[in-house]
Design a protein around this motif. Structure first.
Motif, short mmCIF file in Angstrom:
data_model
loop_
_atom_site.label_atom_id
_atom_site.label_comp_id
_atom_site.label_asym_id
_atom_site.label_seq_id
_atom_site.Cartn_x
_atom_site.Cartn_y
_atom_site.Cartn_z
N GLY A 21 -4.61 -4.20 41.82
CA GLY A 21 -4.72 -5.65 41.61
C GLY A 21 -4.75 -6.38 42.94
N PRO A 22 -4.83 -7.69 42.89
CA PRO A 22 -4.73 -8.52 41.68
C PRO A 22 -6.06 -9.00 41.10
N SER A 23 -7.16 -8.79 41.78
CA SER A 23 -8.37 -9.49 41.34
C SER A 23 -9.58 -8.57 41.45
N HIS A 26 -11.75 -10.37 44.20
CA HIS A 26 -11.22 -10.52 45.55
C HIS A 26 -10.60 -9.24 46.10
N THR A 27 -10.29 -8.28 45.20
CA THR A 27 -9.67 -7.04 45.66
C THR A 27 -10.61 -5.85 45.41
N ARG A 58 -10.44 -18.66 52.05
CA ARG A 58 -9.30 -19.48 51.62
C ARG A 58 -8.16 -18.67 51.03
N THR A 59 -8.47 -17.63 50.27
CA THR A 59 -7.41 -16.95 49.51
C THR A 59 -7.25 -15.47 49.88
N ARG A 61 -5.39 -13.81 51.91
CA ARG A 61 -4.07 -13.20 52.09
C ARG A 61 -3.41 -12.94 50.74
N GLY A 62 -3.43 -13.94 49.88
CA GLY A 62 -2.78 -13.81 48.57
C GLY A 62 -3.42 -12.77 47.68
N HIS A 63 -4.73 -12.57 47.83
CA HIS A 63 -5.42 -11.56 47.02
C HIS A 63 -5.46 -10.21 47.72
N GLY A 64 -4.97 -10.16 48.95
CA GLY A 64 -5.06 -8.90 49.69
C GLY A 64 -6.50 -8.53 50.01
N LYS A 67 -6.71 -6.52 53.22
CA LYS A 67 -6.34 -5.12 53.05
C LYS A 67 -7.43 -4.36 52.30
N PRO B 66 1.84 -10.43 47.88
CA PRO B 66 1.61 -10.83 49.27
C PRO B 66 2.03 -12.28 49.56
N ASN B 106 0.19 -6.16 38.92
CA ASN B 106 -1.15 -6.55 39.35
C ASN B 106 -1.09 -7.52 40.52
N ALA B 107 -0.26 -8.55 40.40
CA ALA B 107 -0.16 -9.55 41.47
C ALA B 107 0.34 -8.91 42.77
N MET B 109 -0.39 -6.04 44.00
CA MET B 109 -1.33 -5.02 44.49
C MET B 109 -0.96 -3.62 44.02
N GLY B 110 -0.44 -3.53 42.80
CA GLY B 110 -0.18 -2.22 42.20
C GLY B 110 -1.36 -1.77 41.37
N ILE B 112 -3.32 -0.92 38.04
CA ILE B 112 -3.34 -1.37 36.65
C ILE B 112 -4.66 -0.97 35.99
N ALA B 118 -8.38 -7.91 35.27
CA ALA B 118 -7.13 -7.67 35.99
C ALA B 118 -6.14 -8.81 35.73
N LEU B 217 -4.68 -17.96 43.40
CA LEU B 217 -4.14 -16.60 43.25
C LEU B 217 -3.88 -16.24 41.79
N VAL B 218 -3.90 -14.94 41.50
CA VAL B 218 -3.66 -14.47 40.13
C VAL B 218 -2.14 -14.39 39.92
#
Lengths: 226, 290
Positions: A21-23, A26-27, A58-59, A61-64, A67, B66, B106-107, B109-110, B112, B118, B217-218
């Motif tokens: 996750g999370p997206s 975005h991921t 914009r997002t 960092r939060g969505h990784g 990474k 994160p 999920n939020a 970064m695990g 799922i 997602a 963000l999710v």
């Protein structure tokens, strides 16, 4: 009302994919962009300049997304739990990453430009994560291109002249590899040209050897499904 | 066995021939992929295993997203549940606990299983694992539940998109809840018609739900919406199991959802410009993120 027939969606597109996750956009999509860029470079990347655009900028960092892109460059898949630690992993593996933001113009909001170097090669790509984990590579070293990573295939740069496309097509045919899509673009008539081929089968080792030995191709990258 | 050419035929076989949703999904997948039944069920079993692992991880609760905003909620719910502090009844309490826990994983970064996305990945496993535990169901029954959910998902995918950016949260949490409602009916021994009705009832209940993630963000409000989507699915299933019919058939509800989604302004489709994302506190949180 029922747009898609049986040829379309399977039950594992619904209950799936298995992913970090999370997206999906975005991921997971970002991981796939990184992987595709890695295969286009054709070797272990040593240095990456990554420019984020729009929603990615914009997002991220939060969505990784940062990474995820680096994980892809390192060859990790969308379900690899090491994605979270990809920035550390990059340091361990000697991949130097530089970040920036860039307005890439009229492109999808989730877009990124990757400038990659390895020991031998250098490549610059622009790709977008267009939703649900689907991606689209739209620029490669200044050429326009359309490549989704859903199918295997190849990209090749060559001097624009007769017969090159036919040669590549015939090598693939000889090795029983069917061409699903093919797109050719060039700087100008007689200049350098780029072909992007998506195939229904993975390009086998013998086919790869035959393609690498074609004298007219300046550069060729064999791409697996990402 | 039938070979399906369209979701229209799939629905016909369920309605007119009484085919269970799980069987319909299996036949559909055989047709799409050319794979054998045992292979299909085995792959579903592997996805169920990932769901179980995600649930365990979320319930232990040693995770942080994160952004630092999400993590540990699943553990709090699990503690409260075990201490008998929750009021919503055993199955529902367990379902919302697991659904929230997995949405947190999920939020953070695990790993799922998107179901169908997602952002809505907690709802189906929340319901499946709660029913398995509370009703002592076999793993095969749980897999039937996953397949029943997939049958509804396939119909939705043929007519709509699961993208919050395209159609709002109704197409993510709404879709997942509809799928989970159908799964619940099949696992509880209801009829195929009741399963379709449960999906329709669930989707009607979330019609118009907007996608308004704080900071894009999710996380907020997505994680808690997963818990609520699971409870909603169980309620819709109960209504159908009691014999109440959906006055509007599933495919008409899906078509309506598409129209509603298209008419949502872009501020309510994942752009983080409207709804909860536009609240003063949400903006404050978002400004601290970057």
């Amino acid at each position: 009302m029922y747009a898609r027939g049986v040829s379309g969606i399977g039950i594992f597109d619904i209950i799936g994919p298995i992913m970090i996750g999370p997206s999906s956009s975005h991921t997971a999509g970002a991981i796939r962009i990184g992987r595709l860029a890695r295969y286009i470079l054709g070797e272990e990347p040593r240095k990456a300049h990554i420019f984020l655009h729009g929603s990615f900028a914009r997002t991220f960092r939060g969505h990784g997304t940062d990474k995820a892109l680096v994980a892809g460059l390192l060859g990790l898949t969308v379900d690899d739990e090491r994605v979270r630690d990809a920035l550390d992993l990059a340091r361990e593996k000697g991949l130097e990453v530089h970040w920036g933001f860039k307005d890439l113009g009229e492109v999808h909001p989730n877009s990124v430009e990757l400038d990659l170097s390895g020991e031998q090669n250098h490549v610059k790509v622009l790709a977008s994560s267009i939703g649900g984990g689907e991606i689209l590579l739209s620029r490669l070293d200044g050429f326009r291109i359309e490549f989704s990573g859903k199918l295997p295939g190849l990209v090749a740069v060559y001097p624009d002249q007769r017969g090159v496309v036919a040669q590549v097509a015939s090598v693939l045919a000889c090795h029983e590899i069917n061409i699903a899509t093919m797109r050719v673009s060039r700087e100008r008539a007689g200049g350098r040209a780029l072909m992007a081929v998506e195939t229904d089968q993975e390009i086998s080792q013998p086919a790869r050897q035959a393609l690498l030995s074609l004298p007219m191709l300046e550069k060729i990258a064999i791409l697996p499904r990402v | 066995m039938p070979s399906f050419k369209s979701t229209h035929e799939l629905l016909y076989m369920i309605r007119e021939k009484g085919l269970a949703l799980s069987e319909a999904a299996q036949e559909w997948e055989k047709e799409v992929s050319g794979r054998e039944l045992t292979e299909i069920r085995q792959e579903m079993r592997e996805r169920l295993l990932v769901m179980r692992q995600a649930a365990r991880k979320g319930l232990e609760g040693n995770i942080k997203s994160p952004s630092g905003l999400i993590g540990g909620g699943g553990r709090l719910l699990e503690q409260a549940r075990k201490e008998n502090k929750l009021v919503s009844g055993a199955t529902t309490a367990r379902a919302i606990t697991i659904a929230l826990a997995i949405a947190e994983v999920n939020a953070c970064m695990g790993k799922i299983v998107a179901a169908p996305t997602a952002g809505s990945c907690g709802i189906l496993p929340g319901v499946l694992l709660a029913l398995e535990e509370e009703r002592k169901l076999s793993e095969e029954t749980v897999i039937d539940g996953m397949l029943a959910a997939a049958a509804v998902g396939v119909v939705m995918a043929s007519m709509a998109s699961f993208s919050g950016a395209a159609l709002g949260c109704q197409a993510e949490v709404g879709a997942a809840s509809a799928m989970a409602a159908a799964a619940t009916v099949e696992m509880a021994g209801g009829s195929p018609l009741q399963a379709l009705d449960a999906a329709a009832i669930a989707l009607k209940g979330l019609m118009g739900l907007v996608c308004d993630p704080v900071g894009g963000l999710v996380e907020i409000p997505c994680v808690k919406r997963n818990a609520l989507g699971a409870a909603h699915a169980l309620a819709a299933a109960d209504i159908a199991l009691a014999g109440l019919k959906s006055f509007i058939p599933l495919e008409e509800v899906i078509a309506a959802m598409v129209e509603v989604g298209k008419s949502l302004p872009s501020s309510l489709r994942e752009t983080a410009e409207g709804g909860i994302a536009a609240c003063p506190t949400a903006k404050k949180i978002a400004s601290r993120l970057t």
